[in-house]
Each structure stands twice: as structure tokens, then as C-alpha cells.
Design a protein around this motif. Structure first.
Motif, mmCIF file in Angstrom:
data_model
loop_
_atom_site.group_PDB
_atom_site.id
_atom_site.type_symbol
_atom_site.label_atom_id
_atom_site.label_comp_id
_atom_site.label_asym_id
_atom_site.label_seq_id
_atom_site.Cartn_x
_atom_site.Cartn_y
_atom_site.Cartn_z
ATOM 1 N N TYR A 208 0.852 -1.189 0.000
ATOM 2 C CA TYR A 208 0.000 0.000 0.000
ATOM 3 C C TYR A 208 0.882 1.231 0.000
ATOM 4 O O TYR A 208 1.814 1.322 0.790
ATOM 5 C CB TYR A 208 -0.881 -0.016 1.259
ATOM 6 C CG TYR A 208 -1.691 1.238 1.478
ATOM 7 C CD1 TYR A 208 -2.752 1.547 0.637
ATOM 8 C CD2 TYR A 208 -1.409 2.106 2.528
ATOM 9 C CE1 TYR A 208 -3.501 2.697 0.838
ATOM 10 C CE2 TYR A 208 -2.151 3.250 2.742
ATOM 11 C CZ TYR A 208 -3.205 3.542 1.897
ATOM 12 O OH TYR A 208 -3.949 4.674 2.095
ATOM 13 N N ASP A 212 0.543 10.202 2.435
ATOM 14 C CA ASP A 212 0.835 10.377 3.859
ATOM 15 C C ASP A 212 2.058 9.594 4.321
ATOM 16 O O ASP A 212 2.660 9.913 5.341
ATOM 17 C CB ASP A 212 -0.362 9.915 4.702
ATOM 18 C CG ASP A 212 -1.288 11.062 4.991
ATOM 19 O OD1 ASP A 212 -1.005 12.169 4.506
ATOM 20 O OD2 ASP A 212 -2.297 10.855 5.682
ATOM 21 N N PRO B 84 0.823 6.505 8.721
ATOM 22 C CA PRO B 84 0.687 5.118 8.259
ATOM 23 C C PRO B 84 1.975 4.308 8.369
ATOM 24 O O PRO B 84 1.933 3.112 8.654
ATOM 25 C CB PRO B 84 0.253 5.249 6.801
ATOM 26 C CG PRO B 84 0.421 6.667 6.423
ATOM 27 C CD PRO B 84 0.488 7.484 7.670
ATOM 28 N N ALA B 110 -5.818 6.959 6.626
ATOM 29 C CA ALA B 110 -4.611 6.454 5.968
ATOM 30 C C ALA B 110 -3.957 5.349 6.798
ATOM 31 O O ALA B 110 -3.415 4.387 6.250
ATOM 32 C CB ALA B 110 -3.625 7.590 5.730
ATOM 33 N N MET B 113 -6.108 2.176 6.357
ATOM 34 C CA MET B 113 -5.870 1.571 5.040
ATOM 35 C C MET B 113 -4.546 0.799 5.018
ATOM 36 O O MET B 113 -4.440 -0.256 4.407
ATOM 37 C CB MET B 113 -5.795 2.657 3.963
ATOM 38 C CG MET B 113 -7.044 3.457 3.756
ATOM 39 S SD MET B 113 -8.236 2.691 2.649
ATOM 40 C CE MET B 113 -7.456 2.908 1.070
ATOM 41 N N ALA B 114 -3.525 1.337 5.672
ATOM 42 C CA ALA B 114 -2.203 0.714 5.653
ATOM 43 C C ALA B 114 -2.145 -0.520 6.539
ATOM 44 O O ALA B 114 -1.463 -1.488 6.227
ATOM 45 C CB ALA B 114 -1.142 1.721 6.091
#
Lengths: 302, 397
Positions: A208, A212, B84, B110, B113-114
Motif C-alpha cells: 500500500y 501520507d 501510516p 490512511a 488503510m495501511a
């Protein structure tokens, strides 16, 4: 525990590879590059996009990522040819922020702040999480070892000597007939290529990428790793990277040692400890843990 | 002969101590391990500490009442640093070293998601309070449960409120987040349906220290209402600069951005009339009262949600009759059984489950019913207005 230690070894490997890339640009050629996370991001996005959108084989993606990093590095070196010291630092820092903002805003390409998920990893599906970490730790440290050896040879070669001469005094190098700009561009391209390659491996390991993840904080950690390890030396770059990960991650275990504290206190204590440790190291050994040894002309012997 | 350890041996022994302690503990009691992964530092740092406090209190209550399946629950807390990259490493520690069955409380989208792929790869349940729609669209095989209403639900509700509040032209200013664009699109859709004109949206970088150009651009369109989709640090700047620019129209924002603390930190004139909007916990519920008691203050939505995360985990394990991520995954929907007895605390639920009865858990954040994707089905929202530096509740609907 084994899986965790391997995962941390992988992260230390990423930092080591980045520190090696930075070492060529900053350690040898003396160009302060605070935009290294930008090259890392370019590599990560190149590899991620190639494998997710175009289904290109991973190895090809890694190569492309290194090339993309190199090209970006060469361009930045040409653009900043007349800048030195603090000014170069500011521009390179700006460059990495531009990369991050571009990744956030060009949603059609990068998915914006949602990032790109489901990036395949080498043998990820076929292996247990432990096995995957084992393979990746072997892979990354193999890459680090090869890169360190190659860059070590390079550093000892005439090319490396010219870079160090430029670092010490550009004017002298130019007077000695060395094309300074060409050497700087090559050093920048080489270092940025290593950074791009590190980014590619990072994307395939994490699965991923998102803007960020490429905050300037990573740059700071890698600069610290190289400074603490010893600028100009390949062993220093690797040692420093391991040290930084050991410090940031080792302190996560504070709650086992100090059970009475609230997590927010632990978090504050962690930050204080990491900062203090780095200050102590740099005060105690300003040249870094592994000092650069260069041959100095012995005037007395003449 | 006495053995005097060398300095090096003493150091090694000292380093090994924490690990020895852990091994001995594991052999004696075999607790059920649950992790919290909350922001203790970084942009979310004002929410994490309260969340952990609530999680810890719920676990202590359950343990004092005898635990789950005769086993104690042990809570391990990690800091995701609202980042993240660090979040992944913290999650690695929870999963690989602490061997938790579930991770509760991830806050920034974020980070969620990570961390999510690590969770489903290792069959660890992830309970999150993040809002981005894309999270539950990941191929998570059911390993994600989200108690926070998603962007679609939230933006639709706020838009309906704006329509009812007699605004006519609305402009959006959004911090760059995974849900910025989705939010505005849904808002615009509902506004249009209510005959309110959406003027447009600017997505800005929250890390900037001034938003003069964004505000100039927004005010050029002559809006009478602004939708501020921000976080706390940037909305502080936005509100000050809007005040300085002489903007007098309505302003709407999310409760997580305009926190009560923010109201204390800026002059009352600057925030006067700001309407903040948040998914509302079930204010009348005994579970909500419990969270309030634990915190000693009015809880934020995330503290209420993590109360429910921990309760759901304990109840699912009891219902399954076994611990482990897979057990929680398989039974998390079975403890919100509409046919069961309604309970608002894990302890009451555990008692009923021990007697073989069905339970319908409704927590501090409201009913815990989840769609097949893991999203919460519905929830209440509250609207507050800032008056003289304090919030006044307008309505809950």
C-alpha cells in the motif's frame, strides 16, 4: 516474535538502502539532500503503478523505479546546479513536498490520498506472513549488501575521489580540470536511483502506498541515521539505519518495562528518549559511529 | 566459589527481564489479548488517550466480573503516531509480538488503510473509527468492522441539515483526505435535491500555515454558507482568517475538527455561530453514561465507539465459545441479534450468553448492526452551535 523482528529488519533495510543512496549525494559529493523521501516516493509510485495498473513483472517495475528516481535526481541536480548548503537543502525539501502534493492531487493517476492498495509482493500469496518476512528480509539485506559493496568500490575509485574533492572544495576540483557539474549530476542520479529502488521495494513490501507515507519525517530519520552512523562511509550508513529503527521501535516495548504509565505518557517518553539518544550520540561522536578514513598526504614524509 | 557476573552478563540479564516476565505470565493465565492502535501523538493525539482510557476501563470491568470464557482479557496499547508508516510497525508489534486477536480504535483513514492488509493476512479483526468510504471497499474478507458512519451517510445528513437551515449557496473547503472528494460530491447531490446551490469545492493541504488564497477564492463566489471539511490544526487557521476577511455567513464543520478544546483556544468572536456536526452517541444509553463516568467529561464519538469495539470483541468471543480473530470475525454480527435481549454492557451480555441466551448489543455509539461490508447501518447525528465560546446543543436526529 520472529516475524516481528524480521519485519523490523526489513524496515531497517529500507532505511539502510536510503542512507546508502543519500551517502553518495551528501556523504561523498557534499550536496545536502533533504528531498530524499521524494525520490523514494517516485520509486514507490512507479513500481506500484506499473504492477497494479499495467501488470508489469515486479523486477521490471523495480528497474523502472530506479531509473525514474535517477532521472528525477539528475534533473534536480541540473536545476539546483548553482545552489549550495542551506539553499540546496531548502529546494530539495521543497521538491519532496511537491512530489507528495502531486501524489495527493493527481487522483486520476495516483488515487489521491486514498493511495494505491493491493500491490502484490514477491511470493506473498504462497507464503505465510512469517515466510514472506523472511524472504523479504533476505532480499532487502541482499540488496543492501550488494549496493554497499558496489558503492564502497565506487567511493574508493577515482570517481569517488573526485566527489570528495568537490565536497571539500569545488573550486579546487574545477581548477584541477574536473567537470564539477557533470560529476554532481552523476552523483545525484546515482544516489536518487538507489532511493527510487528502495521505494519500489517498500511499495511491494507494504502492499500500500499513499502520500501520507512520504512525509518529511522519513527524510529526517534517514539523515539522522547517516549522521549518527557516519557520513561518507557505507558501513556507517547501514549501522545508523539499524540504530534508528532499534531506537524508534525498541522504545515501543517501554510499556512492558513501565506498566504504571498511561499510553500517552509512554508515547511522550518515547519521543523524548529517541531525541535524547540521538543528541548523546552526536555529542559523543560528532563524526558518527563509523568515522570516514581518507588518505591524507603526509607532508612530513616528503 | 561465588559467581560474579561481568558487566556484559548483567546487561544481558537486565535486557532479557521484560521478556521473561511475559513468558511466565502467559503460562499461568492465558489471557485473551486485545490491541488498541490509537493516535497518542500527531494530528489525532487529542483523541487517542481518552480512547485508551475507555478501552482499559471496559476491560477492567469485564475482568472484575470474571472475564470471558473464564479467561482474563489483557489490553495492549500501541501508538500509531497518526502516521501510516509508523502505524504499520506498531500493528506489526501487536500482531507478531503480542499476538492479539483484534485491534481496536484505528482513527486516521490512511493508517487504517495501511494496517488493514496486515490484519486480514494474519486473521486479526480490525475495529475502526475512520470515515473514508474506500476502507470497507478493500478486499478485507470481513475482517474490518467500522462503527463510524461512512462519508456517504455523514455528508448526506449534514447536507439535509444545511437545506433545512435556509442556506442558499454553499462553498466547500476540504483538507486533503481520502474522503474529501466523496464528501463534497455527496453533499452537492443532496443540496441540489433541496434546491440549494453548491458553488464548488477547494481541496487544500492541511499542513499549510495560511489559507488566504483559498479563502479569497471561496469568497469570490459569494457563498452564504461554508462547508469546512477540516481537521483541528487547519480549521483553527481557517476560522481566524475567515473572521479577519469579514465573512459573516454560516459555517458548518465536523465535530472532530471543531473540538470543545478549540473553542477554548480561539477568541469567542471567531467561532461564534459555527455549527458543528458529529455522529451522536446514544445519549440516553446507560453505556454512554458509563463512558462519561470513565472519562469524567462529555465523551467524544470515538471514546464511545471504542467502548463498543471492546464490548463487541468480548461478546463475540463468548458467543463463539473460542478466542481468536476468526471467532470474532464469524460471530461479531451474531451479538447484535435483533431477536435477542437488548443489553448495553458487555458484562450483562456475557451473563446472558453464559446462560445460552441470545443478545442484542446496543452500545454507547448506538445499535451495532453492520452491513456485509462492515459498515454501520445507521446512526444518530448531533448538531451543536458555538455561542460565546461554548457549544450549545441544537438537535439530535
Amino acid at each position: 516474535m520472529a516475524s516481528y523482528l524480521l519485519a523490523m529488519a526489513v524496515f531497517a533495510g529500507f532505511y539502510a538502502l536510503m542512507a546508502l543512496g543519500l551517502n553518495v549525494i551528501w556523504g561523498l559529493a557534499g550536496m545536502i539532500n533533504l528531498g530524499l523521501v521524494g525520490f523514494f516516493a517516485i520509486g514507490a509510485y512507479t513500481a506500484a503503478l506499473l504492477s497494479v495498473k499495467l501488470h508489469v513483472p515486479m523486477l521490471v517495475g523495480w528497474g523502472a523505479a530506479a531509473i525514474a528516481g535517477s532521472v528525477a535526481g539528475a534533473l534536480l541536480a541540473v536545476v539546483t546546479a548553482r545552489l549550495k548548503g542551506d539553499y540546496l537543502a531548502i529546494v530539495t525539501l521543497g521538491f519532496s513536498e511537491i512530489v507528495r502534493l502531486t501524489a495527493s492531487n493527481e487522483i486520476w493517476l495516483t488515487g489521491g490520498t486514498d493511495g494505491i492498495s493491493a500491490i502484490p509482493g514477491p511470493f506473498r500469496g504462497a507464503l505465510s506472513p512469517l515466510g514472506f518476512n523472511l524472504v523479504f528480509a533476505g532480499l532487502i539485506w541482499g540488496v543492501v549488501a550488494v549496493t554497499a559493496l558496489a558503492l564502497g568500490r565506487l567511493s574508493a575509485s577515482p570517481f569517488g575521489r573526485v566527489l570528495r574533492a568537490i565536497r571539500e572544495d569545488e573550486m579546487v576540483a574545477a581548477v584541477a580540470g574536473k567537470p564539477v557539474l557533470a560529476f554532481k549530476v552523476r552523483a545525484f542520479a546515482l544516489g536518487a536511483g538507489v532511493l527510487g529502488f528502495a521505494g519500489a521495494l517498500y511499495a511491494h513490501y507494504n502492499g500500500y502506498v499513499a502520500p501520507d507515507a512520504f512525509q518529511p519525517l522519513i527524510t529526517i530519520y534517514v539523515v539522522l541515521a547517516l549522521t549518527a552512523g557516519g557520513t561518507g562511509t557505507m558501513r556507517g550508513a547501514m549501522l545508523g539505519a539499524v540504530l534508528v529503527i532499534a531506537l524508534t521501535e525498541g522504545t515501543r516495548f517501554l510499556d512492558d518495562v513501565l506498566p504504571g504509565l498511561a499510553p500517552v505518557q509512554i508515547a511522550a517518553l518515547r519521543e523524548a528518549l529517541i531525541g535524547t539518544a540521538l543528541i548523546v550520540i552526536l555529542t559523543w561522536r560528532p563524526q558518527g559511529l563509523v568515522a570516514e578514513r581518507t588518505r591524507v598526504l603526509q607532508l612530513e614524509a616528503l | 566459589m561465588t559467581i560474579i557476573p561481568t558487566r556484559r552478563q548483567a546487561m544481558l540479564a537486565a535486557l532479557a527481564m521484560p521478556f521473561l516476565g511475559r513468558v511466565a505470565q502467559g503460562a499461568a493465565a492465558e489471557p485473551i489479548l486485545i490491541g488498541t492502535l490509537t493516535p497518542q501523538t500527531g494530528a489525532g493525539g487529542s483523541f487517542g488517550p481518552g480512547m485508551v482510557k475507555v478501552a482499559k476501563a471496559v476491560v477492567d470491568d469485564i475482568n472484575a466480573a470474571g472475564g470471558v470464557l473464564g479467561r482474563k482479557i489483557e489490553l495492549v496499547s500501541a501508538d500509531d503516531e497518526t502516521n501510516p508508516d509508523a502505524g504499520v510497525r506498531a500493528a506489526r508489534k501487536l500482531i507478531d509480538v503480542n499476538k492479539v486477536d483484534a485491534i481496536a480504535g484505528t482513527w486516521a483513514s490512511a493508517v487504517t488503510m495501511a494496517v488493514a492488509p496486515l490484519c486480514w493476512d494474519n486473521k486479526v479483526m480490525l475495529f475502526t473509527v475512520s470515515g473514508a468510504d474506500s476502507i470497507t471497499k478493500l478486499p478485507h474478507q470481513g475482517y474490518i468492522i467500522r462503527t463510524q458512519p461512512n462519508t456517504y451517510l455523514q455528508s448526506g445528513r449534514i447536507a439535509k441539515y444545511i437545506v433545512g437551515d435556509k442556506a442558499t449557496k454553499v462553498f466547500g473547503l476540504s483538507a486533503q483526505t481520502p474522503f474529501a472528494v466523496d464528501s463534497y460530491n455527496r453533499l452537492a447531490e443532496v443540496l441540489k435535491a433541496g434546491n440549494v446551490e453548491p458553488l464548488g469545492d477547494i481541496v487544500y493541504d492541511a499542513a499549510k500555515t495560511s489559507f488566504r488564497s483559498e479563502i479569497d477564492q471561496a469568497l469570490k463566489t459569494k457563498p452564504d454558507a461554508l462547508f469546512l471539511n477540516s481537521y483541528t490544526p487547519d480549521i483553527t487557521v481557517l476560522l481566524r482568517e475567515l473572521f479577519r476577511a469579514g465573512y459573516e455567513g454560516k459555517r458548518y464543520t465536523f465535530g472532530y475538527a471543531a473540538t470543545p478544546k478549540l473553542l477554548e483556544n480561539v477568541p469567542a468572536d471567531v467561532v461564534e455561530g459555527l455549527v458543528s456536526f458529529a455522529p451522536s452517541p446514544d445519549l440516553g444509553s446507560p453505556a454512554y453514561a458509563r463512558v462519561k463516568r470513565i472519562l469524567g467529561a462529555e465523551p467524544d464519538p470515538y471514546a464511545a465507539q471504542i467502548h463498543d469495539h471492546i464490548s463487541l470483541i468480548a461478546l463475540s468471543i463468548a458467543k463463539a465459545g473460542a478466542s481468536g480473530g476468526v471467532a470474532i470475525h464469524d460471530f461479531v454480527r451474531a451479538v447484535g441479534d435483533a431477536g435477542g435481549t437488548k443489553v448495553t454492557s458487555a458484562i450483562d451480555g456475557l451473563k446472558l450468553l453464559a446462560d445460552g441466551k441470545a443478545v442484542n448489543f446496543e452500545g454507547a455509539s448506538g445499535p451495532c448492526k453492520f452491513t456485509p461490508l462492515g459498515d454501520i447501518e445507521d446512526c444518530k447525528f448531533r448538531f451543536d452551535v458555538a455561542e460565546k465560546g461554548k457549544y450549545r446543543l441544537l438537535s439530535i436526529s
